[in-house]
Design a protein around this motif. Sequence first.
Motif, mmCIF file in Angstrom:
data_model
loop_
_atom_site.group_PDB
_atom_site.id
_atom_site.type_symbol
_atom_site.label_atom_id
_atom_site.label_comp_id
_atom_site.label_asym_id
_atom_site.label_seq_id
_atom_site.Cartn_x
_atom_site.Cartn_y
_atom_site.Cartn_z
ATOM 1 N N VAL A 144 0.058 -6.766 -6.134
ATOM 2 C CA VAL A 144 -0.776 -5.762 -6.054
ATOM 3 C C VAL A 144 -0.250 -4.735 -5.286
ATOM 4 C CG1 VAL A 144 -3.413 -5.283 -5.479
ATOM 5 C CG2 VAL A 144 -2.817 -7.476 -6.077
ATOM 6 N N ILE A 145 -0.466 -3.549 -6.167
ATOM 7 C CA ILE A 145 0.158 -2.136 -5.374
ATOM 8 C C ILE A 145 -1.156 -1.561 -5.244
ATOM 9 C CG2 ILE A 145 1.735 -0.313 -5.452
ATOM 10 C CD1 ILE A 145 3.700 -1.744 -7.149
ATOM 11 N N LEU A 146 -1.515 -0.991 -4.082
ATOM 12 C CA LEU A 146 -2.667 -0.222 -3.957
ATOM 13 C C LEU A 146 -2.162 1.458 -3.727
ATOM 14 C CD1 LEU A 146 -4.016 -2.721 -1.769
ATOM 15 C CD2 LEU A 146 -5.789 -1.670 -2.871
ATOM 16 N N LEU B 39 0.914 -1.198 0.112
ATOM 17 C CA LEU B 39 -0.089 -0.031 0.116
ATOM 18 C C LEU B 39 0.939 1.213 -0.124
ATOM 19 C CD1 LEU B 39 -2.571 1.452 0.276
ATOM 20 C CD2 LEU B 39 -2.287 1.142 2.803
ATOM 21 N N PHE B 40 0.914 2.032 -1.111
ATOM 22 C CA PHE B 40 1.566 3.278 -1.156
ATOM 23 C C PHE B 40 0.940 4.320 -0.612
ATOM 24 C CE2 PHE B 40 4.776 2.035 -4.642
ATOM 25 C CZ PHE B 40 5.386 1.047 -4.106
ATOM 26 N N SER B 41 1.035 4.991 0.513
ATOM 27 C CA SER B 41 0.409 5.955 1.203
ATOM 28 C C SER B 41 1.059 7.312 1.321
ATOM 29 C CB SER B 41 -0.009 5.473 2.574
ATOM 30 O OG SER B 41 -0.658 6.401 3.272
ATOM 31 N N ILE C 272 -8.110 -4.272 4.928
ATOM 32 C CA ILE C 272 -7.330 -3.933 3.697
ATOM 33 C C ILE C 272 -5.733 -3.726 4.143
ATOM 34 C CG2 ILE C 272 -6.986 -2.772 1.507
ATOM 35 C CD1 ILE C 272 -8.765 -4.404 0.714
ATOM 36 N N ILE C 273 -5.719 -2.693 4.950
ATOM 37 C CA ILE C 273 -4.623 -2.133 5.389
ATOM 38 C C ILE C 273 -3.668 -3.281 5.883
ATOM 39 C CG2 ILE C 273 -3.236 -0.577 6.844
ATOM 40 C CD1 ILE C 273 -5.774 1.410 6.523
ATOM 41 N N SER C 274 -4.283 -3.993 6.752
ATOM 42 C CA SER C 274 -3.488 -5.100 7.485
ATOM 43 C C SER C 274 -2.848 -6.048 6.675
ATOM 44 C CB SER C 274 -4.371 -5.662 8.691
ATOM 45 O OG SER C 274 -5.373 -6.216 8.048
ATOM 46 N N ARG C 275 -3.365 -6.286 5.503
ATOM 47 C CA ARG C 275 -3.080 -7.513 4.513
ATOM 48 C C ARG C 275 -1.970 -6.852 3.636
ATOM 49 N NH1 ARG C 275 -7.686 -8.823 6.187
ATOM 50 N NH2 ARG C 275 -8.355 -11.005 6.482
ATOM 51 N N CYS C 276 -1.525 -5.587 3.637
ATOM 52 C CA CYS C 276 -0.435 -4.966 3.091
ATOM 53 C C CYS C 276 0.696 -4.420 3.478
ATOM 54 C CB CYS C 276 -1.078 -3.649 2.042
ATOM 55 S SG CYS C 276 -2.341 -4.130 1.113
ATOM 56 N N GLN C 277 1.945 -4.640 2.888
ATOM 57 C CA GLN C 277 3.043 -4.038 3.558
ATOM 58 C C GLN C 277 2.819 -2.319 3.364
ATOM 59 O OE1 GLN C 277 6.754 -5.606 2.946
ATOM 60 N NE2 GLN C 277 7.545 -4.204 4.445
ATOM 61 N N VAL C 278 2.851 -1.354 4.240
ATOM 62 C CA VAL C 278 2.420 -0.075 3.717
ATOM 63 C C VAL C 278 3.647 0.481 3.710
ATOM 64 C CG1 VAL C 278 1.480 2.164 5.001
ATOM 65 C CG2 VAL C 278 0.183 -0.043 5.301
ATOM 66 N N VAL C 279 3.675 1.409 2.783
ATOM 67 C CA VAL C 279 4.957 2.121 2.459
ATOM 68 C C VAL C 279 4.561 3.869 2.392
ATOM 69 C CG1 VAL C 279 6.802 2.570 0.706
ATOM 70 C CG2 VAL C 279 5.960 0.311 0.739
ATOM 71 N N GLU C 280 4.986 4.530 3.323
ATOM 72 C CA GLU C 280 4.612 5.792 3.594
ATOM 73 C C GLU C 280 5.468 6.707 2.429
ATOM 74 O OE1 GLU C 280 2.389 7.078 4.994
ATOM 75 O OE2 GLU C 280 1.536 5.878 6.302
ATOM 76 N N PHE C 281 4.866 7.735 1.777
ATOM 77 C CA PHE C 281 5.430 8.719 0.978
ATOM 78 C C PHE C 281 5.245 10.148 1.734
ATOM 79 C CE2 PHE C 281 5.387 5.211 -1.371
ATOM 80 C CZ PHE C 281 6.493 5.097 -2.436
ATOM 81 N N SER C 282 6.363 10.813 1.941
ATOM 82 C CA SER C 282 6.182 12.352 2.140
ATOM 83 C C SER C 282 6.189 13.267 1.270
ATOM 84 C CB SER C 282 7.220 12.671 3.381
ATOM 85 O OG SER C 282 7.476 11.447 4.083
ATOM 86 N N PRO C 283 5.645 14.512 1.348
ATOM 87 C CA PRO C 283 6.181 15.592 0.375
ATOM 88 C C PRO C 283 7.389 15.801 0.159
ATOM 89 C CG PRO C 283 4.502 16.142 2.076
ATOM 90 C CD PRO C 283 4.926 15.020 2.568
ATOM 91 N N LEU C 284 7.851 16.242 -0.966
ATOM 92 C CA LEU C 284 9.156 16.247 -1.292
ATOM 93 C C LEU C 284 9.604 17.702 -0.710
ATOM 94 C CD1 LEU C 284 8.878 15.436 -5.054
ATOM 95 C CD2 LEU C 284 10.247 14.110 -3.393
#
Length: 332
Positions: free
Chosen positions: A141-143, A30-32, A155-167
């Motif tokens: 699958v990439i959400l 999960l790209f968040s 849904i969240i718990s079944r994905c590896q979450v990758v956090e993205f921040s503003p540049l």
Amino acid sequence: MSWSEICGHERQKEFFERAVLSGRVVHAYLFSGPSRVGKTTFALELVKLLNCLNPTEEGSCDRCENCRLIINLTHPDISFLFPSGDYLKIDEIRSFVRWLNFKPLMGKMKVGIIEEAEKLTEEAANCLLKTLEEPPGESMVILITSQRASLLPTIISRCQVVEFSPLSSSEISNYLVEKKGWKEEEARRASSFSQGSLGKAEEIKEGRSGLEDKFWELWYKLKSERDSLSLGSWFYDNKEQLPLIMIFLEQYLRDLWVWKVTEGQCSNLLFFEKEKVQEEAKEQEAETWRRLIILVDNLISDISGNLNWDIVLCRFLFLWRGEWNRASSSRN
Ligand SMILES: [Zn+2]
């Protein structure tokens, strides 16, 4: 394009480099993070790296058949799912899952990317759960979401979450100079208005002259227009561009405030010519400029927060007029 061509997100690059090298890539991510900071570009680069026939330490080769088809978005084993309206419905997820279940045709890995995953209906999300839990063979699958809180916890718990921040402004500015050949001054200005989004910085450059004209139009209206209805309808007419115009307004007010506070001793103004700032900064006290900045800041976050537009706008105009008049009448 390889990792080095992606602006910022160094921590995430290292994370995936390690995962790919050690073969510890999982099947659901999960790209968040905020919108338009480069999550989809990053996902595409990851997909390319996973499928490249000649990867190097730099990343994918960009020349093999898999790379070329992925770049052209025509690879048969890569699929994007976009919500067609306000929701991602169960039928769309069903056919997506069906597609994912076929073996890859030519790639090493079949990857489905779901954009705006927060729009999954509960039914659709439940339909996706089993796939996230037990993904078929060589598949991933990439959400992607900018509103993680709207996703079902299951849904969240079944994905590896990758956090993205503003540049950061400097990441964007350096990137535009080094990779896109922009002039330094141009890159510095656009990045300072970009709110951490490379896409927005580029958009500002493209539409800069139009936006700048709009900003001045608004500025003189805010200073002198007595008719709230006419001011209100200007906001409605320019609703689409408003978030960017308001950033111009916020930055200009900052310049006026800085000029006033430092009595003209500041060397790097963000915005326009010194003469203009010098002339206008005199019109209000530093404290008034500061209060107006806060008003505009609040408006910017209110319009991005999906609040009721009428109320937000009405309150802003009322408070703005109050600040402006109070300051003028106290001088007279
Ligand atoms: Zn390649």
